[in-house]
Scaffold this active site. Sequence first.
Site, PDB file in Angstrom:
ATOM      1  N   ASP A  80      -7.893 -17.057   0.637  1.00  0.00           N
ATOM      2  CA  ASP A  80      -7.678 -17.096   2.090  1.00  0.00           C
ATOM      3  C   ASP A  80      -7.239 -15.733   2.639  1.00  0.00           C
ATOM      4  OD1 ASP A  80      -7.591 -18.365   4.564  1.00  0.00           O
ATOM      5  OD2 ASP A  80      -6.401 -20.063   3.856  1.00  0.00           O
ATOM      6  N   GLU A 121     -12.503 -15.606   4.609  1.00  0.00           N
ATOM      7  CA  GLU A 121     -12.100 -14.509   5.492  1.00  0.00           C
ATOM      8  C   GLU A 121     -12.383 -14.857   6.945  1.00  0.00           C
ATOM      9  OE1 GLU A 121     -13.503 -10.588   7.378  1.00  0.00           O
ATOM     10  OE2 GLU A 121     -14.418 -12.547   7.097  1.00  0.00           O
ATOM     11  N   TRP A 122     -12.901 -16.082   7.169  1.00  0.00           N
ATOM     12  CA  TRP A 122     -13.155 -16.650   8.506  1.00  0.00           C
ATOM     13  C   TRP A 122     -14.250 -15.917   9.289  1.00  0.00           C
ATOM     14  CZ3 TRP A 122      -7.352 -15.448   9.314  1.00  0.00           C
ATOM     15  CH2 TRP A 122      -6.579 -16.253   8.465  1.00  0.00           C
ATOM     16  N   GLU A 152     -14.450 -12.830  10.054  1.00  0.00           N
ATOM     17  CA  GLU A 152     -13.936 -11.824  10.998  1.00  0.00           C
ATOM     18  C   GLU A 152     -14.609 -10.470  10.885  1.00  0.00           C
ATOM     19  OE1 GLU A 152      -9.655 -11.849  10.666  1.00  0.00           O
ATOM     20  OE2 GLU A 152      -9.527 -13.519  12.091  1.00  0.00           O
ATOM     21  N   ASP A 155     -11.531 -22.281  11.213  1.00  0.00           N
ATOM     22  CA  ASP A 155     -11.379 -23.609  10.602  1.00  0.00           C
ATOM     23  C   ASP A 155     -12.123 -24.707  11.355  1.00  0.00           C
ATOM     24  OD1 ASP A 155      -9.788 -22.271   8.864  1.00  0.00           O
ATOM     25  OD2 ASP A 155      -8.011 -23.506   9.166  1.00  0.00           O
TER      26      ASP A 155
HETATM   27  C1  GLA Z   1      -6.676 -21.516   6.395  1.00  0.00           C
HETATM   28  C2  GLA Z   1      -8.050 -21.849   5.837  1.00  0.00           C
HETATM   29  C3  GLA Z   1      -8.171 -23.358   5.695  1.00  0.00           C
HETATM   30  C4  GLA Z   1      -7.062 -23.893   4.786  1.00  0.00           C
HETATM   31  C5  GLA Z   1      -5.706 -23.481   5.333  1.00  0.00           C
HETATM   32  C6  GLA Z   1      -4.584 -23.794   4.362  1.00  0.00           C
HETATM   33  O1  GLA Z   1      -6.531 -21.956   7.712  1.00  0.00           O
HETATM   34  O2  GLA Z   1      -9.070 -21.333   6.640  1.00  0.00           O
HETATM   35  O3  GLA Z   1      -9.444 -23.716   5.187  1.00  0.00           O
HETATM   36  O4  GLA Z   1      -7.257 -23.382   3.489  1.00  0.00           O
HETATM   37  O5  GLA Z   1      -5.658 -22.074   5.598  1.00  0.00           O
HETATM   38  O6  GLA Z   1      -3.342 -23.419   4.858  1.00  0.00           O
END
Ligand code: GLA
Length: 390
Positions: free
Chosen positions: A154, A187-188, A190, A209
């Site tokens: 994460d 890494e979402w 970004e 998320d």
């Molecule tokens: C981030 C991640 C999620 C999950 C949470 C856990 O938000 O993107 O998928 O793993 O952390 O805290």
Amino acid sequence: MKIMHFLLISLLAFVFWDQSQTNAASNGAGRRPPMGWNSWNHFGCSVDENIVRGTADALLSTGLSRVGYEYVNIDDCWAEQNRDAQGNLVAKASKFPSGIKALADYVHSKGLKLGIYSDAGSYTCSKTMPGSLGHEQQDANTFASWGIDYLKYDNCFNGGIEARKRYPTMSEALMKSGRPIFYSMCEWGEQNPATWAPNIANSWRTTGDIQDNWDSITSRADQNNQWAAYAGPGGWNDPDMLEVGNGGMTIEEYRSHFSIWALMKAPLLIGCDVRTASQEITQIVGNKEVINVNQDLLGVQGTKVSQQGNLEVWAGPLTNKRVAVILWNRSSSTASITAQWQNIDLSSNVVVQARDLWAHRNLPTRLQGSLTSNVEPHACKMYILTPLYG
Ligand code: GLA
């Protein structure tokens, strides 16, 4: 001169060997999108070892392991707040009293694999446990010694350090741990990881998320769609884990969610409580014909190929010149949707046999030039087209 030549060749050989040792695409994992379960979407921080064991059991008893679900992944909140005196991560005694190694042994004894979670920062996102930044090799070695098969990594509390510096370090550490561990970068999206992660990781998140609602899945599908060209065997775009079965959407919406994720070659990580899931839900995530599209060895991510308002056609090529097609109605009334051959890479004269992957039947007539169907609101139809001649 000859000696110089020899030295130069040896040096080049070493450089190439060394690179292959640190390239995640060569860790052998992720030749097909990973399939399994993850604790976060349903359990959040309340995950414990009974849930993990029970889920492994349920993957077997529901038959989901037989259609390909193999990873049992623990997300955030599995460790104590502090490392031990040697700096090692320690499983949280109140939640995982038997320890992670024992859990890995149990999961492996069922023929499944165990995944774990850490963070490229000083804490994980829940802030209840340490992250691995600055401890990459030690933590990778710990995971390998426990028998871990998958690491989700994460992005919280990263101190503003570039993702491109933080994520390769763990990739190399995993390679050096000596155990093939699927490396899932979280890494979402970004820093547009699709453009640089394929050499480092087996999957990379392209979005923030997911939530268990329609807006969340449609927007995640669109964001993930932009990066299709970068996905392939060994490295996949990840629009986040499945919400199917968590109760926030209708059955048709869940079917759309699952179909589009499968076509996009997304990781198929179930995010509900498999131990108590209804048959209707296990039949969605257990649809072998849809799963076969996801796991097709060609490994090409399907994309949105045409759109009229909220009526969309998504498609992608499969092995043996077949084409997977989804007619997706994102509007709130029933509508007729048409896939034109010219939009799905078929010549106009090609005649196909179409199979409906949710009705589990072949369409009665052969088709040429286009495929049209009525689709209910927020629902989809999914087909495989097999060219017969033309
Ligand atoms: C981030 C991640 C999620 C999950 C949470 C856990 O938000 O993107 O998928 O793993 O952390 O805290």
